[in-house]
Each structure stands twice: as structure tokens, then as C-alpha cells.
Write a protein that holds these residues in place. Structure first.
Motif, short mmCIF file in Angstrom:
data_model
loop_
_atom_site.label_atom_id
_atom_site.label_comp_id
_atom_site.label_asym_id
_atom_site.label_seq_id
_atom_site.Cartn_x
_atom_site.Cartn_y
_atom_site.Cartn_z
N LEU A 29 0.79 -1.03 0.03
CA LEU A 29 0.03 0.01 -0.01
C LEU A 29 0.83 1.02 0.13
O LEU A 29 0.21 2.46 -0.05
CB LEU A 29 -0.94 -0.02 1.24
CG LEU A 29 -1.88 -1.08 1.27
CD1 LEU A 29 -2.79 -0.81 2.75
CD2 LEU A 29 -2.51 -1.31 0.08
N VAL A 45 0.67 -4.24 8.17
CA VAL A 45 0.48 -3.79 6.84
C VAL A 45 1.17 -2.23 7.07
O VAL A 45 0.46 -1.63 7.77
CB VAL A 45 -0.93 -3.63 6.38
CG1 VAL A 45 -0.86 -2.92 5.07
CG2 VAL A 45 -1.04 -5.12 5.60
N PRO B 147 -7.43 -3.88 5.13
CA PRO B 147 -6.55 -3.81 4.05
C PRO B 147 -5.65 -4.82 4.33
O PRO B 147 -5.35 -5.56 3.42
CB PRO B 147 -6.05 -2.47 4.05
CG PRO B 147 -6.75 -1.34 4.71
CD PRO B 147 -7.73 -2.57 5.50
N SER B 148 -5.33 -4.86 5.51
CA SER B 148 -4.26 -6.16 5.96
C SER B 148 -5.02 -7.61 5.70
O SER B 148 -4.52 -8.35 5.15
CB SER B 148 -3.71 -5.76 7.38
OG SER B 148 -3.19 -7.03 7.76
N LEU B 151 -5.36 -7.92 1.80
CA LEU B 151 -3.79 -8.18 1.10
C LEU B 151 -3.19 -9.61 1.24
O LEU B 151 -2.79 -10.30 0.50
CB LEU B 151 -2.71 -7.28 1.48
CG LEU B 151 -2.86 -5.68 0.96
CD1 LEU B 151 -1.72 -4.96 1.84
CD2 LEU B 151 -2.39 -5.67 -0.43
N THR B 152 -3.66 -10.18 2.55
CA THR B 152 -3.33 -11.59 3.18
C THR B 152 -4.10 -12.61 2.27
O THR B 152 -3.87 -13.53 1.97
CB THR B 152 -3.60 -11.67 4.72
OG1 THR B 152 -2.62 -10.84 5.05
CG2 THR B 152 -3.08 -13.20 4.84
N VAL B 200 -6.76 5.27 6.00
CA VAL B 200 -7.36 4.62 4.79
C VAL B 200 -8.31 5.08 3.90
O VAL B 200 -8.29 5.21 2.86
CB VAL B 200 -7.68 3.20 5.23
CG1 VAL B 200 -8.61 2.29 4.12
CG2 VAL B 200 -6.52 2.42 5.87
N ASN B 258 -5.98 6.23 1.52
CA ASN B 258 -5.01 5.78 0.55
C ASN B 258 -5.67 4.93 -0.54
O ASN B 258 -6.51 3.86 -0.23
CB ASN B 258 -4.27 4.58 1.48
CG ASN B 258 -3.13 3.88 0.97
OD1 ASN B 258 -3.21 3.53 -0.28
ND2 ASN B 258 -2.22 3.44 1.62
N ARG B 260 -4.88 3.06 -2.88
CA ARG B 260 -4.40 1.37 -3.15
C ARG B 260 -5.31 0.66 -2.03
O ARG B 260 -5.75 -0.47 -2.05
CB ARG B 260 -3.05 1.28 -3.00
CG ARG B 260 -2.20 1.72 -4.16
CD ARG B 260 -0.83 1.39 -4.11
NE ARG B 260 0.01 2.28 -4.36
CZ ARG B 260 1.47 2.23 -4.34
NH1 ARG B 260 2.18 1.33 -3.72
NH2 ARG B 260 2.26 3.32 -4.45
N ALA B 261 -5.31 1.10 -0.59
CA ALA B 261 -6.22 0.32 0.23
C ALA B 261 -7.50 0.45 -0.24
O ALA B 261 -7.94 -0.83 0.06
CB ALA B 261 -5.82 1.07 1.70
N VAL B 264 -7.86 -2.24 -2.73
CA VAL B 264 -7.90 -3.60 -2.65
C VAL B 264 -9.26 -4.08 -1.74
O VAL B 264 -9.49 -5.26 -1.83
CB VAL B 264 -6.55 -3.86 -1.95
CG1 VAL B 264 -6.50 -3.63 -0.28
CG2 VAL B 264 -6.28 -5.48 -1.89
#
Lengths: 52, 371
Positions: A29, A45, B147-148, B151-152, B200, B258, B260-261, B264
Motif C-alpha cells: 500500500l 501492513v 486492508p491487511s 492483502l493477506t 485508509v 490511501n 491503493r488500500a 484492494v
């Protein structure tokens, strides 16, 4: 946390907290980051880059 | 420490406290809600409350991720954890949240394989190390944590990890704020906006608060001077007849968040039609579930989950605390039957919970001394 090294292929960085504790951090990110950069990390993250 | 020490300067704190005192209108009572549990923790840890005039009251909002998880979801997690093939993973705070028949920690003591993780990435690592077991991650938290998880899940998909899944209990911040603002129980004059969620989502999603409800909001950081400055900024808006979203935490929070967050999250999650919040009931479009494209990683589809709604214990008043209707010490069981060691309610579990903050930092006083 401060970025110590970056694994660009895996999108991960090794980061150190102020107390020296190190952990692997997802950097998707906030890329690109380089060693020395500071990042705000939540749940493994990096959410925001804070510059060097 | 950069970004920390300069925001804990006692002299600057006193200056801000003096400015706040000068900005309040005598005879007027101000009620501001700090949305985020991280703010509640800082306020009581650093005694920010003691630097405020008696007519500035802080009300603690629903922004503690653990506190808003209803008992039924905990029971669902325990049911999954008790399956012999499952390694159940969750954040440490979540392990002590009471369900109807005990917590995940109790279930672990009874033999369930439940492991504490610091991030979903840790859970994925456990899955890769245990290919013969099913690893479930209990995903909780607001947009800060989502987001975490997203992404995972993308990483699990990319790396072909088949024995990993997620029980998604992520929630979003705007719907409960709207529900609180619509509540007749509560009269608020302004908001200290959530700092980390805003990294975020940005500050823009909070524009409805001034636009639709005529209340100022200042997104704030978590150090004592951040919070004092945010209160000073809210008071300035009120004094000047302004009503807008301001960003005190600009060193971390971009106004647009954010991207990108957000991208995703939009890929991996979709909104549930409704989601139950502890103490607040069902709120429309306030919870996240895995999107269709990620359904194969959804633990609630992979395994049978009871999904039974469980009423909160009658003695527990977390709901009123989360809505800011009562202070933690006004709860009948605060500090007696309900303590951080033996919590009855979720607000006593996490360090971000208002009850735990009051209890841990000795804020039992019913009257504040006037500064």
C-alpha cells in the motif's frame, strides 16, 4: 517503524520498531519504500509512508 | 522519538489547555465524541481529560474494534475453533471477549487449537507451516485493519494456499456514526475523528457530519497534544460559526485516504446488507464479507457456523457506553463483577475499550475538578 530492508519480489519489508523489535511488514500500500523510510504499520501492513 | 516526543510536550499542552479554556463560552456545556478507542486510551493514559474545563465533556464512541463484536460472533468463532481440523487464529484482545459460554481463551484452555497472531500475515504463515490443518483467521476491525486482511487473502490466493480461510467480521465506521447521530439519546456538539481509519478512508467520508447534521469534526492523531489541538479546533469552529471537516493529523492522514488500500478492499470485500454491533443492534451496510470472487476463502462458507444471535448479559451496559449515553463507571458492574481480568462486557477487554481505559488509569471520579 523504520524500514531496514525490502524484498521487492514478495512485497514485504523487514521493519524495526523504536524498541528494536523487528517484524515483516506488507508494503503493497505504500510502495516504493527504501531502507531508512518510516512507515505507519497496523496489523502487519504499512498504511502510510512518513518519509525518512 | 520523531512524531511522538514533540506531541507530548507538557508546556505546549498547558498552552493548548489555556487556549481551550479561553475558547469555551461560559455557561455552555460542550459534548464531544472521540470516535476511536485509541483516542479514549490516550485521553485517560495522559490525563487529557484533566486539562479540559469542566464544561467540556468527552463522550466515548464506538471505535474500539473488539468492543463492537457481538456475543453471537464470538460463539461462531468458538464453534469453528472447536473443530479438530482447525487452527483458529485471532488478535490477542479478541481471545478474551466473552461469548455466551466463555471466551476463545476458555475454549483454548479446554483444548481448542487457538493461536494469537499480530497480523493476518502471521495466520497465513501458520497455514503454510501446517498444510494438513485448516487455518481460520478471525478478521475484526474497521477500515484500518481490513486492508491487511484483504492483502493477506490476495497473497493466499497468489501463493495457492488452500488451507487458509477468513471469518470476516470487519466493520465500517460511517454507518454507526450516522446511527449515533440519528439517535435521540445523544446530543453532541462535535467529533474528534478517527485518525488511523482515516489513513485508509481519508477525511472525505466524514463530510456528511457537517453537511447533514451540522456538527464539526476534526480528524486527530493519538498523542496528547493531537487531541488537545483537535478539541481546540472544534471549539474554534463553533466559536466562528463554522462547521466542517478538518484534519489535525495531516502528518499521517491524506484527505483522500490511501487509494491503493481502498482499491484492494473493494476487490476483496463487499458490504453485508446488515451487521449486528454489540450494544448498537443491527446497522445496515456496516459490515464487510468476502466478495464472490473470494468466496472460496470464506470460513463461514467452508464450514458450518451456528450464526445464532445472542443477547448481551442483562447486567452489562456496554451498549450504553458505546453510544455515549453513560460513562463506564455508571455501569452497574464496572470494577466489581466486570474487570479487565474477568470482563463481562467487551468494553472492559481491549485497551481501547472505554471501560478498560477508565479502570486501568483510575478514572473513577464522578466529578472533575475545574481547571
Amino acid at each position: 517503524m523504520q524500514v531496514e530492508s525490502v524484498d521487492e519480489a514478495r512485497g514485504l519489508a523487514l521493519c524495526a520498531a523504536e524498541d528494536g523489535a523487528r517484524s515483516t511488514v506488507e508494503i503493497a500500500l505504500v510502495e516504493p519504500v527504501v531502507p531508512g523510510d518510516r512507515v505507519l504499520v497496523h496489523a502487519g501492513v504499512a498504511l502510510t509512508g512518513l518519509g525518512a | 522519538m520523531r512524531y511522538v516526543d514533540e506531541f507530548r510536550d507538557p508546556e505546549l499542552g498547558r498552552v493548548l489547555a489555556t487556549e481551550i479554556l479561553a475558547a469555551v463560552e461560559p455557561g455552555r456545556h460542550y459534548k464531544f465524541m472521540e470516535v476511536c478507542g485509541g483516542h479514549t486510551h490516550s485521553i485517560y493514559k495522559y490525563g487529557v481529560d484533566d486539562l479540559l474545563p469542566a464544561n467540556v465533556e468527552l463522550v466515548h464512541g464506538p471505535g474500539c474494534p473488539v468492543c463492537v463484536i457481538p456475543m453471537g460472533r464470538v460463539d461462531d468463532g468458538i464453534a469453528l475453533a472447536r473443530r479438530p481440523e482447525v487452527i483458529f487464529t485471532c488478535f490477542g484482545d479478541m481471545m478474551r471477549v466473552p461469548g455466551s459460554e466463555g471466551s476463545l481463551l476458555d475454549a483454548k484452555a479446554e483444548g481448542a487449537d487457538i493461536r494469537m497472531v499480530y497480523s493476518p500475515l502471521d495466520a497465513l504463515r501458520i497455514a503454510k507451516s501446517n498444510p494438513d490443518r485448516e487455518v481460520v483467521f478471525f478478521a475484526i476491525g474497521f477500515e484500518t485493519t481490513a486492508p491487511s486482511t484483504a492483502l493477506t487473502l490476495k497473497r493466499a490466493r497468489a501463493e495457492g494456499v488452500k488451507n487458509f480461510s477468513c471469518m470476516c467480521s470487519h466493520v465500517t465506521i460511517v454507518p454507526p456514526l450516522r446511527a449515533l447521530l440519528d439517535s435521540p439519546d445523544l446530543r453532541l456538539d462535535g467529533f474528534v475523528g478517527p485518525g488511523h481509519v482515516s489513513t485508509v478512508v481519508g477525511a472525505r467520508p466524514f463530510e456528511f457530519i457537517p453537511a447533514d447534521y451540522g456538527k464539526p469534526i476534526v480528524v486527530a492523531g493519538f498523542e496528547p497534544l493531537d487531541i488537545l489541538q483537535a478539541i481546540r479546533m472544534i471549539l474554534a469552529q463553533l466559536a466562528e460559526g463554522r462547521c466542517e471537516v478538518e484534519n489535525q493529523y495531516a502528518r499521517v492522514v491524506p484527505y483522500e485516504g490511501n487509494p491503493r488500500a481502498l482499491e484492494v478492499m473493494a476487490e476483496v470485500f463487499e458490504l453485508r446488507p446488515h451487521f449486528e454491533w454489540r450494544g448498537l443492534g443491527f446497522i445496515s451496510q456496516s459490515g464487510l464479507k468476502l466478495a464472490e470472487a473470494y468466496a472460496d476463502l470464506d470460513a463461514e462458507l467452508r464450514f458450518e457456523v451456528p450464526g445464532v444471535r445472542v443477547a448481551d448479559p442483562k447486567a452489562c451496559q456496554c451498549g450504553e457506553v458505546l453510544k455515549g449515553v453513560i460513562k463506564p463507571w455508571e455501569c452497574k458492574v464496572f470494577g466489581t463483577a466486570c474487570t479487565p481480568e474477568r470482563p463481562i462486557g467487551t468494553c472492559m477487554v481491549s485497551s481501547e475499550g472505554a471501560c478498560a481505559a477508565y479502570y486501568n488509569f483510575g478514572r473513577f471520579a464522578r466529578e472533575r475538578e475545574v481547571v
